[in-house]
Design a protein around this motif. Structure first.
Motif, PDB file in Angstrom:
ATOM      1  N   ILE A  21       6.971  -4.798  -0.671  1.00 43.36           N
ATOM      2  CA  ILE A  21       6.789  -3.704   0.285  1.00 43.36           C
ATOM      3  C   ILE A  21       5.583  -2.870  -0.116  1.00 43.36           C
ATOM      4  CG2 ILE A  21       7.800  -1.524   1.101  1.00 43.36           C
ATOM      5  CD1 ILE A  21      10.542  -2.808   0.843  1.00 43.36           C
ATOM      6  N   VAL A  22       4.792  -2.478   0.874  1.00 37.58           N
ATOM      7  CA  VAL A  22       3.787  -1.437   0.635  1.00 37.58           C
ATOM      8  C   VAL A  22       4.147  -0.288   1.560  1.00 37.58           C
ATOM      9  CG1 VAL A  22       1.372  -0.772   0.734  1.00 37.58           C
ATOM     10  CG2 VAL A  22       1.994  -3.083   0.033  1.00 37.58           C
ATOM     11  N   SER A  23       4.383   0.873   0.943  1.00 38.70           N
ATOM     12  CA  SER A  23       4.752   2.042   1.741  1.00 38.70           C
ATOM     13  C   SER A  23       3.640   3.091   1.624  1.00 38.70           C
ATOM     14  CB  SER A  23       6.106   2.562   1.250  1.00 38.70           C
ATOM     15  OG  SER A  23       6.454   3.715   1.940  1.00 38.70           O
ATOM     16  N   THR A  24       3.656   3.884   0.565  1.00 38.29           N
ATOM     17  CA  THR A  24       2.544   4.828   0.370  1.00 38.29           C
ATOM     18  C   THR A  24       1.321   4.111  -0.198  1.00 38.29           C
ATOM     19  OG1 THR A  24       3.177   5.303  -1.907  1.00 38.29           O
ATOM     20  CG2 THR A  24       4.181   6.667  -0.183  1.00 38.29           C
ATOM     21  N   GLY A  25       1.546   2.962  -0.802  1.00 35.04           N
ATOM     22  CA  GLY A  25       0.456   2.233  -1.454  1.00 35.04           C
ATOM     23  C   GLY A  25       0.299   2.618  -2.925  1.00 35.04           C
ATOM     24  N   GLY A  26       1.093   3.590  -3.375  1.00 33.76           N
ATOM     25  CA  GLY A  26       0.959   4.074  -4.753  1.00 33.76           C
ATOM     26  C   GLY A  26       1.185   2.989  -5.801  1.00 33.76           C
ATOM     27  N   THR A  27       2.214   2.181  -5.592  1.00 28.38           N
ATOM     28  CA  THR A  27       2.554   1.138  -6.573  1.00 28.38           C
ATOM     29  C   THR A  27       1.410   0.125  -6.698  1.00 28.38           C
ATOM     30  OG1 THR A  27       4.862   1.385  -5.964  1.00 28.38           O
ATOM     31  CG2 THR A  27       4.265  -0.650  -7.122  1.00 28.38           C
ATOM     32  N   MET A  28       0.937  -0.335  -5.559  1.00 31.12           N
ATOM     33  CA  MET A  28      -0.148  -1.327  -5.542  1.00 31.12           C
ATOM     34  C   MET A  28      -1.441  -0.735  -6.098  1.00 31.12           C
ATOM     35  SD  MET A  28      -0.196  -4.358  -3.933  1.00 31.12           S
ATOM     36  CE  MET A  28       0.874  -5.382  -2.962  1.00 31.12           C
ATOM     37  N   ALA A  29      -1.740   0.506  -5.684  1.00 34.05           N
ATOM     38  CA  ALA A  29      -3.007   1.123  -6.095  1.00 34.05           C
ATOM     39  C   ALA A  29      -3.059   1.216  -7.620  1.00 34.05           C
ATOM     40  CB  ALA A  29      -3.151   2.507  -5.472  1.00 34.05           C
ATOM     41  N   GLN A  63      -9.261  -2.028 -14.775  1.00 36.68           N
ATOM     42  CA  GLN A  63      -9.546  -1.420 -16.089  1.00 36.68           C
ATOM     43  C   GLN A  63      -9.415  -2.428 -17.223  1.00 36.68           C
ATOM     44  OE1 GLN A  63      -6.647   1.686 -16.190  1.00 36.68           O
ATOM     45  NE2 GLN A  63      -7.777   2.972 -14.732  1.00 36.68           N
ATOM     46  N   HIS A  64      -8.527  -3.421 -17.029  1.00 42.36           N
ATOM     47  CA  HIS A  64      -8.301  -4.395 -18.100  1.00 42.36           C
ATOM     48  C   HIS A  64      -9.117  -5.668 -17.915  1.00 42.36           C
ATOM     49  CE1 HIS A  64      -5.068  -1.602 -18.968  1.00 42.36           C
ATOM     50  NE2 HIS A  64      -5.113  -2.093 -20.204  1.00 42.36           N
ATOM     51  N   GLY A  65     -10.172  -5.582 -17.119  1.00 44.91           N
ATOM     52  CA  GLY A  65     -11.146  -6.669 -17.117  1.00 44.91           C
ATOM     53  C   GLY A  65     -11.092  -7.644 -15.959  1.00 44.91           C
ATOM     54  N   ALA A  66     -10.218  -7.409 -14.958  1.00 47.75           N
ATOM     55  CA  ALA A  66     -10.209  -8.328 -13.809  1.00 47.75           C
ATOM     56  C   ALA A  66     -11.568  -8.288 -13.123  1.00 47.75           C
ATOM     57  CB  ALA A  66      -9.114  -7.934 -12.824  1.00 47.75           C
ATOM     58  N   LYS A  67     -12.000  -9.458 -12.626  1.00 48.80           N
ATOM     59  CA  LYS A  67     -13.308  -9.519 -11.950  1.00 48.80           C
ATOM     60  C   LYS A  67     -13.194  -8.902 -10.551  1.00 48.80           C
ATOM     61  CE  LYS A  67     -14.806 -13.586 -10.573  1.00 48.80           C
ATOM     62  NZ  LYS A  67     -15.288 -14.935 -10.497  1.00 48.80           N
ATOM     63  N   GLU A  68     -12.116  -9.256  -9.860  1.00 47.99           N
ATOM     64  CA  GLU A  68     -11.855  -8.745  -8.510  1.00 47.99           C
ATOM     65  C   GLU A  68     -10.352  -8.678  -8.350  1.00 47.99           C
ATOM     66  OE1 GLU A  68     -14.070 -10.071  -4.730  1.00 47.99           O
ATOM     67  OE2 GLU A  68     -14.162 -11.779  -6.091  1.00 47.99           O
ATOM     68  N   VAL A  69      -9.877  -7.762  -7.507  1.00 51.78           N
ATOM     69  CA  VAL A  69      -8.431  -7.672  -7.275  1.00 51.78           C
ATOM     70  C   VAL A  69      -8.157  -7.584  -5.769  1.00 51.78           C
ATOM     71  CG1 VAL A  69      -6.296  -6.427  -7.801  1.00 51.78           C
ATOM     72  CG2 VAL A  69      -8.171  -6.404  -9.448  1.00 51.78           C
ATOM     73  N   ALA A  70      -7.238  -8.412  -5.296  1.00 49.19           N
ATOM     74  CA  ALA A  70      -6.798  -8.332  -3.899  1.00 49.19           C
ATOM     75  C   ALA A  70      -5.341  -7.885  -3.880  1.00 49.19           C
ATOM     76  CB  ALA A  70      -6.942  -9.686  -3.231  1.00 49.19           C
ATOM     77  N   ALA A  71      -4.899  -7.374  -2.732  1.00 47.84           N
ATOM     78  CA  ALA A  71      -3.526  -6.857  -2.640  1.00 47.84           C
ATOM     79  C   ALA A  71      -2.802  -7.527  -1.485  1.00 47.84           C
ATOM     80  CB  ALA A  71      -3.571  -5.351  -2.420  1.00 47.84           C
ATOM     81  N   VAL A  72      -1.609  -8.046  -1.771  1.00 48.52           N
ATOM     82  CA  VAL A  72      -0.791  -8.661  -0.730  1.00 48.52           C
ATOM     83  C   VAL A  72       0.600  -8.038  -0.758  1.00 48.52           C
ATOM     84  CG1 VAL A  72       0.376 -10.779  -0.013  1.00 48.52           C
ATOM     85  CG2 VAL A  72      -2.008 -10.875  -0.742  1.00 48.52           C
ATOM     86  N   GLY A  73       0.983  -7.431   0.348  1.00 49.27           N
ATOM     87  CA  GLY A  73       2.350  -6.906   0.494  1.00 49.27           C
ATOM     88  C   GLY A  73       3.037  -7.732   1.558  1.00 49.27           C
ATOM     89  N   VAL A  74       4.280  -8.125   1.330  1.00 50.48           N
ATOM     90  CA  VAL A  74       4.950  -8.914   2.369  1.00 50.48           C
ATOM     91  C   VAL A  74       5.239  -8.006   3.569  1.00 50.48           C
ATOM     92  CG1 VAL A  74       6.967 -10.302   2.953  1.00 50.48           C
ATOM     93  CG2 VAL A  74       5.961 -10.475   0.670  1.00 50.48           C
ATOM     94  N   HIS A  75       5.865  -6.868   3.310  1.00 51.22           N
ATOM     95  CA  HIS A  75       6.222  -5.948   4.408  1.00 51.22           C
ATOM     96  C   HIS A  75       5.332  -4.709   4.318  1.00 51.22           C
ATOM     97  CE1 HIS A  75       9.723  -8.459   4.839  1.00 51.22           C
ATOM     98  NE2 HIS A  75      10.173  -8.145   3.642  1.00 51.22           N
TER      99      HIS A  75
END
Ligand code: R5P
Length: 268
Positions: free
Chosen positions: A193-201, A209-221
């Motif tokens: 679930i993505v609601s406010t987006g706080g968890t994903m953000a 911060q820990h070195g990922a080159k790029e990050v995408a976000a997928v929420g089912v609902h």
């Protein structure tokens, strides 16, 4: 077939089945906002379908409202998800299929067949189509790890989770980074679930911060609005996607018809 539907001036809802039914009936109905109204519509639709002669009624619920209230943290709290499912059974639903019900284990305690349908194959197919099949799949908390692992297994890649703690009284959340092999890699944060987006953000920022080159976000609902989209893009997401379990403002949409259809085909 679509049911006739209207809302009376006082807010009460009405549905009608416009034809006689002799067969088993599958009602496909999501419980996105306004969820209380949708729930009553579904309950009375089951009664209408039965009254029209259906031999059995099954429900496919792409988004099950109240799924997050799945345990009694404080004394006196309800297990709302079970109350909703029991109400559906009481009115005549024989079996329910729920896409990503937040806690697949608890719905097994509803007292009748309730099947959790995983969105993982759909998410994996989507990521493959986007060319992100080699990404590390990150769950923003341990509750989301099973799903992340299923997506990763379908893509033959790896998964891991952050450690999240929510204070039951204040609701305040703290998250800890765990040692995950993401340096220089693309990462996809996957949550139900993505609601406010706080968890994903938070997860996106930590991965970067820990070195990922790029990050995408997928929420089912996607129960959040466009503010949540902005929040994730501001956190650094390359793209944001969600399934079609409800309407959302995103241009990238994950198809779920096949996972739902194959779950139903395997039972009925
Ligand atoms: C919580 O347990 C859920 O799985 C989601 O992580 C949560 O609902 C996301 O909410 P928000 O977008 O407001 O952080």
């Amino acid at each position: 077939m679509r049911l006739e539907h209207k809302v009376f001036p006082d807010g009460e809802v009405y549905v009608r089945v416009p034809t006689d039914l002799r067969e088993e009936v599958l009602i496909v109905y999501g419980l996105a906002a306004p969820q209380n109204q949708r729930l009553v519509e579904l309950l009375i639709a089951v009664d209408a379908v039965q009254g029209a002669g259906a031999r059995a009624v099954y429900a496919v619920i792409p988004y099950l409202a109240y799924a997050r209230q799945d345990r009694r943290v404080l004394p006196g709290e309800p297990i709302s998800v079970l109350a909703v499912l029991k109400a559906l059974h009481a009115v005549g639903v024989s079996e329910v299929f729920v896409l990503e019900p937040h806690n697949p284990r608890v719905i097994g305690r509803a007292g009748f067949p309730v099947h959790a349908v995983s969105a993982a194959p759909a998410v994996a197919a989507f990521l493959r189509k986007e060319g992100w099949e080699d990404a590390f799949i990150l769950a923003p908390d341990e509750g989301a790890l099973d799903r992340a692992r299923q997506v990763a297994a379908a893509l033959h890649t790896q998964a891991g989770a952050l450690k999240k703690h929510r204070d039951p009284h204040t609701g305040k959340i703290s998250v800890r980074w765990t040692d995950l092999p993401i340096k220089g890699r693309r990462v996809v944060v996957v949550d139900d679930i993505v609601s406010t987006g706080g968890t994903m953000a938070r997860a996106i920022q930590m991965a970067l911060q820990h070195g990922a080159k790029e990050v995408a976000a997928v929420g089912v609902h996607w129960i959040g609005g466009s503010n949540a989209v902005r929040r994730l893009l501001d956190a650094g997401a390359t793209f944001v996607a969600a399934s079609e379990s409800m309407k959302h403002p995103l241009s990238k949409c994950i198809q779920i018809d096949e996972v739902l259809a194959s779950a139903v085909r395997s039972r009925i």
